[in-house]
Every structure is written in structure tokens, then in C-alpha cells.
Motif scaffolding. Structure first.
Motif, mmCIF file in Angstrom:
data_model
loop_
_atom_site.group_PDB
_atom_site.id
_atom_site.type_symbol
_atom_site.label_atom_id
_atom_site.label_comp_id
_atom_site.label_asym_id
_atom_site.label_seq_id
_atom_site.Cartn_x
_atom_site.Cartn_y
_atom_site.Cartn_z
ATOM 1 N N SER A 113 0.617 6.624 4.421
ATOM 2 C CA SER A 113 0.927 7.481 3.266
ATOM 3 C C SER A 113 1.028 6.623 2.010
ATOM 4 N N ASP A 114 0.893 7.271 0.854
ATOM 5 C CA ASP A 114 1.006 6.564 -0.420
ATOM 6 C C ASP A 114 2.456 6.189 -0.702
ATOM 7 N N ASP A 115 2.649 5.080 -1.410
ATOM 8 C CA ASP A 115 3.966 4.743 -1.944
ATOM 9 C C ASP A 115 4.288 5.770 -3.030
ATOM 10 N N GLU A 116 5.479 6.345 -2.987
ATOM 11 C CA GLU A 116 5.779 7.453 -3.897
ATOM 12 C C GLU A 116 6.000 7.036 -5.343
ATOM 13 N N ILE A 117 6.254 5.730 -5.612
ATOM 14 C CA ILE A 117 6.470 5.337 -7.006
ATOM 15 C C ILE A 117 5.600 4.164 -7.458
ATOM 16 N N ASP A 118 4.957 3.474 -6.536
ATOM 17 C CA ASP A 118 4.132 2.323 -6.921
ATOM 18 C C ASP A 118 2.696 2.562 -6.472
ATOM 19 N N PRO A 119 1.765 2.782 -7.401
ATOM 20 C CA PRO A 119 0.382 3.095 -7.040
ATOM 21 C C PRO A 119 -0.381 1.926 -6.424
ATOM 22 N N ASN A 120 0.202 0.739 -6.437
ATOM 23 C CA ASN A 120 -0.472 -0.426 -5.867
ATOM 24 C C ASN A 120 -0.229 -0.576 -4.368
ATOM 25 N N TYR A 121 0.627 0.280 -3.803
ATOM 26 C CA TYR A 121 1.000 0.124 -2.398
ATOM 27 C C TYR A 121 0.872 1.436 -1.639
ATOM 28 N N CYS A 122 0.742 1.299 -0.320
ATOM 29 C CA CYS A 122 0.878 2.415 0.594
ATOM 30 C C CYS A 122 1.792 1.980 1.734
ATOM 31 N N PHE A 123 2.220 2.933 2.528
ATOM 32 C CA PHE A 123 3.088 2.625 3.665
ATOM 33 C C PHE A 123 2.416 3.072 4.956
ATOM 34 N N ILE A 124 2.564 2.266 5.986
ATOM 35 C CA ILE A 124 2.218 2.712 7.330
ATOM 36 C C ILE A 124 3.517 2.858 8.112
ATOM 37 N N LEU A 125 3.487 3.703 9.136
ATOM 38 C CA LEU A 125 4.603 3.785 10.069
ATOM 39 C C LEU A 125 4.187 3.070 11.337
ATOM 40 N N LEU A 126 5.024 2.117 11.749
ATOM 41 C CA LEU A 126 4.762 1.333 12.950
ATOM 42 C C LEU A 126 5.776 1.729 14.014
ATOM 43 N N ARG A 127 5.279 2.180 15.145
ATOM 44 C CA ARG A 127 6.162 2.590 16.243
ATOM 45 C C ARG A 127 6.170 1.514 17.322
ATOM 46 N N GLY A 128 7.350 0.959 17.547
ATOM 47 C CA GLY A 128 7.518 -0.031 18.592
ATOM 48 C C GLY A 128 8.365 0.529 19.708
ATOM 49 N N ARG A 129 8.853 -0.349 20.543
ATOM 50 C CA ARG A 129 9.681 0.077 21.665
ATOM 51 C C ARG A 129 11.051 0.527 21.147
ATOM 52 N N GLY A 130 11.273 1.837 21.097
ATOM 53 C CA GLY A 130 12.570 2.361 20.700
ATOM 54 C C GLY A 130 12.849 2.380 19.217
ATOM 55 N N ALA A 131 11.827 2.195 18.372
ATOM 56 C CA ALA A 131 12.065 2.169 16.929
ATOM 57 C C ALA A 131 10.777 2.487 16.174
ATOM 58 N N VAL A 132 10.937 3.054 14.971
ATOM 59 C CA VAL A 132 9.826 3.308 14.048
ATOM 60 C C VAL A 132 10.231 2.735 12.703
ATOM 61 N N LEU A 133 9.329 1.981 12.059
ATOM 62 C CA LEU A 133 9.676 1.338 10.796
ATOM 63 C C LEU A 133 8.492 1.400 9.831
ATOM 64 N N PRO A 134 8.759 1.659 8.531
ATOM 65 C CA PRO A 134 7.683 1.613 7.537
ATOM 66 C C PRO A 134 7.273 0.171 7.242
ATOM 67 N N VAL A 135 6.002 0.002 6.915
ATOM 68 C CA VAL A 135 5.467 -1.298 6.509
ATOM 69 C C VAL A 135 4.704 -1.099 5.208
ATOM 70 N N ALA A 136 5.080 -1.841 4.159
ATOM 71 C CA ALA A 136 4.396 -1.750 2.870
ATOM 72 C C ALA A 136 3.122 -2.579 2.906
ATOM 73 N N CYS A 137 1.996 -1.958 2.492
ATOM 74 C CA CYS A 137 0.686 -2.615 2.510
ATOM 75 C C CYS A 137 -0.012 -2.390 1.171
ATOM 76 N N PRO A 138 -0.962 -3.246 0.824
ATOM 77 C CA PRO A 138 -1.724 -3.022 -0.416
ATOM 78 C C PRO A 138 -2.486 -1.702 -0.367
ATOM 79 N N LYS A 139 -2.495 -0.976 -1.480
ATOM 80 C CA LYS A 139 -3.194 0.305 -1.523
ATOM 81 C C LYS A 139 -4.685 0.136 -1.242
ATOM 82 N N SER A 140 -5.235 -1.025 -1.570
ATOM 83 C CA SER A 140 -6.658 -1.275 -1.345
ATOM 84 C C SER A 140 -7.035 -1.226 0.138
ATOM 85 N N ALA A 141 -6.044 -1.350 1.029
ATOM 86 C CA ALA A 141 -6.318 -1.350 2.471
ATOM 87 C C ALA A 141 -6.175 0.036 3.088
ATOM 88 N N LYS A 142 -5.850 1.051 2.280
ATOM 89 C CA LYS A 142 -5.509 2.359 2.843
ATOM 90 C C LYS A 142 -6.641 2.969 3.669
#
Length: 202
Positions: A113-142
């Protein structure tokens, strides 16, 4: 502004090891005997990773209502090795112990998903064993990240116990270290021993 405005300045001097630098945002991460903090440079050059330095400056509440720590003078007094990234599962991340540490972890990419306030970034959700966490990535990689939904990936980045800025989400996240800090884990080959025994086919 963030570096010179704000309220309640508290001056300090601290000695520690420079673990990370970010020239784009003019800041560095320093680890001392109490833990890690990020320091914004004001009219001083960013020190290099692996330098032991004395930092003098001030902390204050910035106009964004975030705590800002500003370096006004930096003295290089030595060098020391920087620890490699900490490898652990998402569920083992500790908000106090690992805040601002470089970590390496893996999981399933389940959303982009897009970063809600910074157009240079997007977020991915990473699901691991027993947890889910956002990861900030460059928007160019979306576009590429969207093609990798449901893939198993390994990432290296900085763990933050909270997201900065005025956002709806303010919990912990990982800031991807660089574009090459993201690796797709190939699926395991088919287990040849999982096929029915030959005699059962006869």
C-alpha cells in the motif's frame, strides 16, 4: 523548523558508536551505554559508520510534536567495529531492545500500500511466525512488490518502535536498508519422497 524550532530544549553531551548514517535525511544512529538514538545534524557533517564520537547538542519537542535530537558539535575520538544485522523472527522483535537496530528477518509478503503522507514511500505487510509487521520501501519498487504478493522474502532494515509523523498507524515497523536488502526466498523443491510408493501403483 524541525532543527531550530520547538519547545523545551535540553542540552546534552554523549559518547557512542555510529552504527548507521542517512545522508538523505541528514541524520545518524548512535549507540551508547543506554541504547540507540537518532541524531539530526545541524551545520555539522554526518560522522561515518564505525566512528566513536562525542556528540553535543540539544533535544526538544519539534513542531510536529515529535522528539528531536539535534547534533551541533561532533568530535571523532576513535573507531570500533559495528555489529552485523541481528537475525530473528518477527515475533521475537522487542520494542525496547531492538529499537533502531539493524535486523534481518523473513516472512510472507501479504500486502502492498502507499505511504499515507510521504509520496516517496510505500509499505508492505510482512507476515512471519506469529506476527505481522509493516516494512517501509521506496515507492519506485511498488510495481515489483505487487508482483511478489504471497512470496517468501528476506529483508534487512532498521527496526523502529513507532512510525514518525501524523499517521493513522503509529506502531512498530521496519525501514528497508536499501533496494538490495530485499531478497525473494525460492520455494523448496518438490520432495521426491512424497510420491506414492511404486508398488502401490502396480
Amino acid at each position: 523548523n524541525f532543527l531550530t524550532g520547538g519547545e523545551g530544549r535540553k542540552f546534552f553531551a554523549v559518547t557512542g558508536l555510529v552504527e548507521q548514517t542517512d545522508s538523505a535525511r541528514n541524520l545518524f544512529t548512535l549507540r551508547d551505554s543506554f541504547g540507540r538514538n537518532r541524531y539530526y545534524c545541524y551545520q555539522v557533517n554526518i560522522p561515518s559508520t564505525g566512528q566513536v564520537v562525542i556528540v553535543e547538542g540539544f533535544a526538544h519537542i519539534a513542531p510536529t510534536r515529535e522528539t528531536g535530537i539535534v547534533a551541533r558539535r561532533i568530535s571523532h575520538i576513535g573507531n570500533a567495529p559495528v555489529d552485523p544485522p541481528i537475525s530473528l523472527d518477527l515475533s521475537d522483535l522487542d520494542e525496547r531492545k531492538h529499537d533502531l537496530a539493524t535486523i534481518r528477518t523473513s516472512g510472507t509478503l501479504i500486502e502492498v500500500s502507499d505511504d499515507e503522507i510521504d509520496p516517496n514511500y510505500c509499505f508492505i505487510l510482512l507476515r512471519g511466525r506469529g506476527a505481522v509487521l509493516p516494512v517501509a520501501c521506496p515507492k519506485s519498487a511498488k510495481a515489483e512488490l505487487l508482483r511478489l504478493i504471497d512470496a517468501e522474502v528476506q529483508i534487512t532494515g532498521t527496526f523502529h518502535r513507532t512510525v514518525s509523523g501524523l499517521r493513522k498507524f503509529s506502531g512498530p515497523f521496519i525501514d528497508l536498508a536499501s533496494s538490495d536488502a530485499f531478497t525473494v526466498i525460492p520455494p523448496a523443491p518438490v520432495d521426491i519422497f512424497s510420491a506414492p510408493a511404486l508398488e502401490k501403483r502396480l
